[in-house]
Design a protein around this motif. Structure first.
Motif, PDB file in Angstrom:
ATOM      1  N   THR A 450      36.479  39.952  43.409  1.00  0.00           N
ATOM      2  CA  THR A 450      36.945  40.372  44.740  1.00  0.00           C
ATOM      3  C   THR A 450      38.280  41.104  44.627  1.00  0.00           C
ATOM      4  OG1 THR A 450      35.840  38.456  45.708  1.00  0.00           O
ATOM      5  CG2 THR A 450      37.455  39.595  47.073  1.00  0.00           C
ATOM      6  N   LEU A 451      39.192  40.575  43.807  1.00  0.00           N
ATOM      7  CA  LEU A 451      40.517  41.173  43.649  1.00  0.00           C
ATOM      8  C   LEU A 451      40.410  42.592  43.079  1.00  0.00           C
ATOM      9  CD1 LEU A 451      43.605  40.638  43.854  1.00  0.00           C
ATOM     10  CD2 LEU A 451      43.518  39.955  41.451  1.00  0.00           C
ATOM     11  N   LEU A 454      38.607  44.994  45.552  1.00  0.00           N
ATOM     12  CA  LEU A 454      39.484  45.459  46.642  1.00  0.00           C
ATOM     13  C   LEU A 454      40.432  46.554  46.159  1.00  0.00           C
ATOM     14  CD1 LEU A 454      40.463  42.157  48.513  1.00  0.00           C
ATOM     15  CD2 LEU A 454      39.143  44.072  49.427  1.00  0.00           C
ATOM     16  N   LEU A 455      40.940  46.407  44.943  1.00  0.00           N
ATOM     17  CA  LEU A 455      41.871  47.409  44.405  1.00  0.00           C
ATOM     18  C   LEU A 455      41.164  48.742  44.158  1.00  0.00           C
ATOM     19  CD1 LEU A 455      44.692  48.114  43.426  1.00  0.00           C
ATOM     20  CD2 LEU A 455      44.080  47.197  41.170  1.00  0.00           C
ATOM     21  N   ASN A 458      40.487  50.287  47.455  1.00  0.00           N
ATOM     22  CA  ASN A 458      41.725  50.612  48.183  1.00  0.00           C
ATOM     23  C   ASN A 458      42.869  50.766  47.183  1.00  0.00           C
ATOM     24  OD1 ASN A 458      40.742  49.806  51.146  1.00  0.00           O
ATOM     25  ND2 ASN A 458      40.106  48.205  49.736  1.00  0.00           N
ATOM     26  N   LEU A 461      46.591  49.626  47.525  1.00  0.00           N
ATOM     27  CA  LEU A 461      47.029  48.222  47.472  1.00  0.00           C
ATOM     28  C   LEU A 461      47.954  47.958  46.280  1.00  0.00           C
ATOM     29  CD1 LEU A 461      43.694  46.327  48.319  1.00  0.00           C
ATOM     30  CD2 LEU A 461      45.704  46.594  49.806  1.00  0.00           C
ATOM     31  N   HIS A 521      32.937  43.001  50.796  1.00  0.00           N
ATOM     32  CA  HIS A 521      33.783  41.802  50.858  1.00  0.00           C
ATOM     33  C   HIS A 521      33.785  41.147  52.240  1.00  0.00           C
ATOM     34  CE1 HIS A 521      35.244  43.050  46.953  1.00  0.00           C
ATOM     35  NE2 HIS A 521      35.554  44.228  47.452  1.00  0.00           N
ATOM     36  N   ILE A 528      42.814  43.382  55.071  1.00  0.00           N
ATOM     37  CA  ILE A 528      42.615  43.640  53.631  1.00  0.00           C
ATOM     38  C   ILE A 528      43.893  43.387  52.835  1.00  0.00           C
ATOM     39  CG2 ILE A 528      42.266  45.490  51.938  1.00  0.00           C
ATOM     40  CD1 ILE A 528      40.019  46.555  53.713  1.00  0.00           C
ATOM     41  N   GLN A 529      45.026  43.864  53.307  1.00  0.00           N
ATOM     42  CA  GLN A 529      46.292  43.685  52.577  1.00  0.00           C
ATOM     43  C   GLN A 529      46.637  42.205  52.413  1.00  0.00           C
ATOM     44  OE1 GLN A 529      49.651  45.932  53.916  1.00  0.00           O
ATOM     45  NE2 GLN A 529      48.613  47.913  53.721  1.00  0.00           N
ATOM     46  N   PHE A 532      44.338  40.568  49.953  1.00  0.00           N
ATOM     47  CA  PHE A 532      44.689  40.991  48.593  1.00  0.00           C
ATOM     48  C   PHE A 532      45.873  40.184  48.064  1.00  0.00           C
ATOM     49  CE2 PHE A 532      47.007  43.829  45.657  1.00  0.00           C
ATOM     50  CZ  PHE A 532      46.006  44.063  44.729  1.00  0.00           C
TER      51      PHE A 532
END
Length: 579
Positions: A450-451, A454-455, A458, A461, A521, A528-529, A532
C-alpha cells in the motif's frame, strides 16, 4: 550505444503528450469524475472498466489488469515496439529523435526509415506524373471505368516498360537514381541493367495512417503473370500489417460505422467512386491477425466481400476462422456472397450503387454465415455426421472470447444436432464468481504494498518524507524498493505516474512497480496524504518491534551488551511515544 534514445528526450515526449488525447483519438473516452472511461480494447468488456488518468498520465483496466503510460498503450494497441512508439510520438509533435553520441545515421533504423519515406514519396510522384504522359496506361484506367478524380484521390501512377524510358522522360537526377538503388526500390539485373520491379504496371500507392507512401501494389496492363504484385517488405512496409484504402476512408470518416473489405485495388477504387466510401483491401485474399486488429481498431463492424468464385468462398471461410478470436459483444463481422464469377468491380457496374447497398444491408451475420458453411455436406439424420459437426464446430466456437456469443452459437449447435444444454449460464456464472474470488485474494494489500503503491500513484507524496535515516538498517521486505522510488521522486519532483514507470522500464523492479501502480486502495483523495504518513509511522513502528523482538530473544539466550541495553531502552521509549 548507437541506437540509444536519451532518457531526457523520452521524458520530454511524455511531458508534451496528453495520454487522454492519444487514447481518445483511437477509442472514444467518456469523462467520469476526474478520470476517463471506456470499454477495454484488450478484452471482451461488458461494462466500461478501462480508465485513463490525465493527472497520472496512466491507463488501467480493472477487468484484465492491463496498464501503463502512453508508450505502453502504443506498444499494446498499435503493436509497435518501444522505438517505434517513440517514433510515433515524435512524429505527432514534429520532433526528430536526438540519438546519443557516436551513432552513425546511415546505420540507424530511424534514419533509414525517414530516408525510405522520402524516396517512396518521390517515386510515387514520378509514377503519377508518368501516368499522365503515358496514353496506354491512362486509357487502360479510363477503359476500366476509373474517373480522373479517383486517379488523383488514390494517387494512381504508372511505371514505364523500361527504366531508361522512365528515367529520360521524367528527367530524373542521377543522385535520386543512386538513392533508389541503395534503398533497393529499383535494382540491377544480371545484364547490369537497371530495372523497376513495377515496370509496365499501374501503381497503387499504399499509405500509412499519416498519408505517407510506404509501398506499392502494381497491376500489369499486358497479359503478364503475375497480374498483381506488391512491394518487397522494408523497414516501413510489412504487407501483413497494412490495409489498402484505410487512409482514404479515414479522410472522409474519422470513425466509420463499418469497413467493407474486398480483395483488389480496383475493387476499392470502383466502389469508392460509386459513393461507397468505406472500402478497404487486405492486399490479397489471405487476411492476417494484424490486419484484423487494425480493422477493429477503426470500426466495430467489418463486412467481408470476396469474389464469387471458389477462391473467394474459401478465402471468406478462412477469414472467418482467423477473425473469431477477435469477436466481442461490440465487435462483429458480416459477409456478402457475390454471384458466381462476379467481383465487386463487375457487380457494381452491372447493378449500380443502390443495389450494392442492398447487398451490404442484407449481408450475412456471423452466425448465419458460420452455420451455412459448416453444415455443407452434413447429413443431420446421421449420428456420425452429427459427431463430426460438433467436433469441428466446437473448437471454432470456443475460440470466441465473448461469453454471450459463444453460448449463443453453442445453443444453435445444440438445437441443430438435437442436444439442448440448459446449464451453460449457471456454469458460466459460477466460473465468473470463482475467478473474482481468486483475483481478490491475489490483490490483497499489505502495509508495504500500500505504501509503495500510494507513492507510485502519487509521486508528490515524496515531499512529505523529511528523513529516511530511520529506515537505514530496516529488515522489512520492500523497504529498499520504497527508498529507491522515494529517491527518484525527490530527484524528479515533476514526475507523474507514467513518467515514473518509464524511468524504470528496463529495471529489475518494473514488474513490481507496474503491479503496485494499479492497486485500488479505496482511499478518498483528501485523505491520501494522512494515510501515507500513517503508513510511514506504521512501517517505522513495525521495524522497531522487529528489532525489539530480536534483542529480547538475544537477552534470554546470550544476554545484551551495554549498547544493546541502551538501544532496547530507546526502542521501548519510542514505541511508547508512538501509541
Amino acid at each position: 550505444m548507437s541506437e540509444k534514445i536519451p532518457k531526457y528526450f523520452i521524458n520530454d515526449l511524455l511531458c508534451r503528450t496528453n495520454i487522454v488525447d492519444v487514447i481518445d483519438s483511437r477509442i472514444k473516452l467518456k469523462k467520469k469524475g476526474k478520470n476517463y472511461q471506456t470499454h477495454c480494447p484488450f478484452h471482451n468488456d461488458k461494462t466500461p472498466s478501462f480508465t485513463v488518468s490525465y493527472e497520472k498520465q496512466f491507463y488501467y483496466c480493472f477487468g484484465c489488469n492491463i496498464h501503463g503510460n502512453v508508450i505502453d498503450f502504443l506498444i499494446n494497441y498499435e503493436h509497435l515496439n518501444f522505438v517505434e512508439s517513440i517514433e510515433e510520438l515524435s512524429f505527432m509533435h514534429g520532433l526528430s529523435i536526438p540519438f546519443e553520441k557516436n551513432f552513425i545515421p546511415e546505420k540507424n533504423d530511424y534514419f533509414k526509415k525517414q530516408k525510405l519515406y522520402l524516396l517512396t514519396n518521390q517515386i510515387s510522384k514520378l509514377y503519377e506524373k508518368n501516368l499522365m504522359l503515358t496514353s496506354s496506361a491512362y486509357d487502360y484506367l479510363i477503359h476500366r471505368g476509373i474517373s480522373k478524380s479517383m486517379i488523383e484521390f488514390f494517387c494512381i501512377g504508372f511505371s514505364s516498360f523500361t527504366w531508361d524510358l522512365f528515367f529520360q522522360k521524367l528527367h530524373i537526377k542521377k543522385e535520386l537514381e543512386t538513392d533508389l538503388l541503395n534503398n533497393k526500390i529499383i535494382s540491377i539485373n544480371k545484364k547490369k541493367k537497371i530495372y523497376d520491379p513495377f515496370q509496365g504496371r499501374i501503381t497503387f500507392p499504399i499509405h500509412d495512417k499519416y498519408g505517407r507512401t510506404i509501398g506499392f501494389g502494381g497491376r500489369t496492363i499486358k497479359e503478364i503473370l503475375p497480374k498483381y504484385i506488391n512491394s518487397a517488405e522494408t523497414n516501413i512496409f510489412y504487407k501483413s500489417k497494412q490495409i489498402y484504402g484505410l487512409y482514404q476512408v479515414k479522410k472522409k470518416h474519422l470513425k466509420p460505422k463499418y469497413l467493407l473489405v474486398v480483395e483488389g485495388y480496383i475493387d476499392v477504387i470502383m466502389l469508392t467512386q460509386n459513393k461507397i466510401d468505406y472500402v478497404v483491401s487486405s492486399l490479397g485474399t489471405s487476411i492476417t491477425k494484424e490486419q484484423i486488429k487494425i480493422l477493429f481498431r477503426n470500426t466495430n463492424t467489418v463486412i467481408y466481400c470476396y469474389d464469387g468464385d471458389d477462391a473467394g468462398r474459401n478465402a471468406a471461410w478462412r477469414t472467418l476462422k482467423i477473425t473469431l478470436p477477435y469477436i466481442s459483444d461490440e465487435k462483429t463481422i458480416k459477409f456478402i456472397m457475390l454471384p458466381e464469377n462476379e467481383d465487386p468491380d463487375t457487380i457494381i457496374k452491372k447493378e449500380g450503387s443502390k443495389n450494392f447497398q442492398l447487398r451490404i444491408k442484407n449481408a450475412l451475420t456471423l452466425s448465419k454465415f458460420f452455420f451455412k458453411n459448416i453444415l455443407k455436406g452434413i447429413d443431420l439424420s446421421s449420428s456420425d455426421d452429427k459427431f463430426y459437426l460438433s467436433a469441428h464446430a466446437l473448437p471454432l466456437i470456443n475460440s470466441i472470447p465473448s461469453d454471450t456469443i459463444r453460448i449463443y452459437l453453442r445453443q444453435i449447435l445444440g438445437r441443430t444436432i438435437g442436444i439442448l444444454d440448459d446449464y451453460q449460464f449457471e456454469k458460466f456464472l459460477h466460473q465468473k464468481t470463482q475467478k473474482n474470488k481468486i483475483l481478490q485474494y491475489k490483490n490483497k494489500p499489505t502495509l508495504m504494498r500500500t505504501l509503495i503503491g500510494l507513492l507510485i500513484q502519487n509521486p508528490n507524496l515524496s515531499n512529505l518524507v523529511n528523513s529516511t535515516k530511520q529506515f537505514k538498517n530496516s529488515k522489512i521486505k520492500g523497504i529498499p524498493i520504497f527508498l529507491e522510488i522515494l529517491k527518484t521522486c525527490l530527484e524528479h519532483p515533476s514526475f507523474n505516474t507514467g513518467q515514473l514507470l518509464e524511468f524504470y522500464r528496463n529495471s529489475k523492479i518494473i514488474h513490481i512497480l507496474k503491479t503496485l501502480s494499479t492497486l485500488d486502495h479505496m482511499i478518498v483523495e483528501e485523505k491520501i496524504q494522512n494515510v501515507f504518513l500513517d503508513l510511514l509511522k506504521s512501517v517505522y513502528k513495525k521495524d522497531l518491534e522487529k528489532r525489539q523482538e530480536h534483542l529480547i530473544s538475544k537477552e534470554r539466550i546470550y544476554g545484551l551488551t551495554i549498547n544493546e541495553k541502551e538501544e532496547i531502552w530507546s526502542i521501548n521509549k519510542k514505541l511508547k511515544n508512538s501509541e
